[in-house]
Write an enzyme that holds these catalytic residues in place. Sequence first.
Site, short mmCIF file in Angstrom:
data_model
loop_
_atom_site.label_atom_id
_atom_site.label_comp_id
_atom_site.label_asym_id
_atom_site.label_seq_id
_atom_site.Cartn_x
_atom_site.Cartn_y
_atom_site.Cartn_z
N TYR A 71 134.53 -39.35 48.02
CA TYR A 71 135.31 -39.37 49.09
C TYR A 71 136.86 -39.55 49.06
CZ TYR A 71 131.22 -39.01 52.36
OH TYR A 71 130.09 -38.93 53.05
N PHE A 219 127.43 -35.43 60.66
CA PHE A 219 127.90 -34.55 61.51
C PHE A 219 127.38 -34.18 62.85
CE2 PHE A 219 128.47 -32.08 57.27
CZ PHE A 219 129.45 -32.39 56.89
N GLY A 223 128.77 -31.35 64.51
CA GLY A 223 127.70 -30.17 64.41
C GLY A 223 127.92 -29.28 63.36
#
Length: 299
Positions: A71, A219, A223
């Site tokens: 990340y 998520f 989504g």
Amino acid sequence: MGSEKVAAMAAGTWKLGDLEVNRLGFGTMRLTGNGMGGNSDGAPIDREVAVGILRSAVDRGVNHIDTASFYFSPLRSANELINRALAPYPDDLVIVTKVGPGRDPSGQWLGMAEPGQLRGQVEENLRQLGRDHLDVVNLRLNGVVSLAEHFGALAELRQAGLIRHLGLSCVTPAQLAEAQAIAPVVCVQNPYGLDQRIADSNGLMDSCRRQGIAFVPFFAISGQRREAPADDTHDDALLAVARAHGAAPAQIRLAWTLHRGPNVLAIPGTSDPAHLEQNIAAGALRLSTEDMALLEAVS
């Protein structure tokens, strides 16, 4: 419900092995300005704002931080931000990282690491976080069918004391079973949310529940949009439940996630301090049977 001061412990707790965490945690990916899907063209938020968000999360009771050495963007690294914001670390803080995929210093994806390369990835996380051992390491699968060699390599690092507990990410029920035959699995991270319920249909959610394994959706708010910002259009049923609770639709999505079972954790990430307040407040929402029935229609 808005964002009134609610602590993360309002969502209840669960144990990752012997490490107790509040079920409402925090994911750090969005702090870097770089999602795994490559949507990193925008500049990252101010460094001090990112540090402030992390400190605010912990001040509000968040003691489960999700991260990874991959990340990062040209100017920000999630692990570096965590180290700067939170070290020396509180005794009850659990930092969960992941290994498997790799990126070169320019950010290009290198694909799945070989089993022998996982020690280097673990040590990279140790260096960046400034720790002598990692609380939980998830093996993130990327194009691997049998995980035995990779998970076996991590199990050896656990035996060596570099890792306290092991987890999995992006796996099937069969892969979970394969890993469990090698070493204990304390958590599974997979995409899951109101409109993304593969873990229900393939039995993974039930398998984790039966075995007392934490299921940690990512998520859960965005989504199918994945790393992209959450959509501002919502299903009528979701809007109706949100209005009934005086809450934002994103809060209802998180509350629905937490209502899926006592072993289900949430790790919503954000680069907006106001959204952090909203996300933590969602842990105090209590959805009724009628609310849950309405939300079952969301797809």
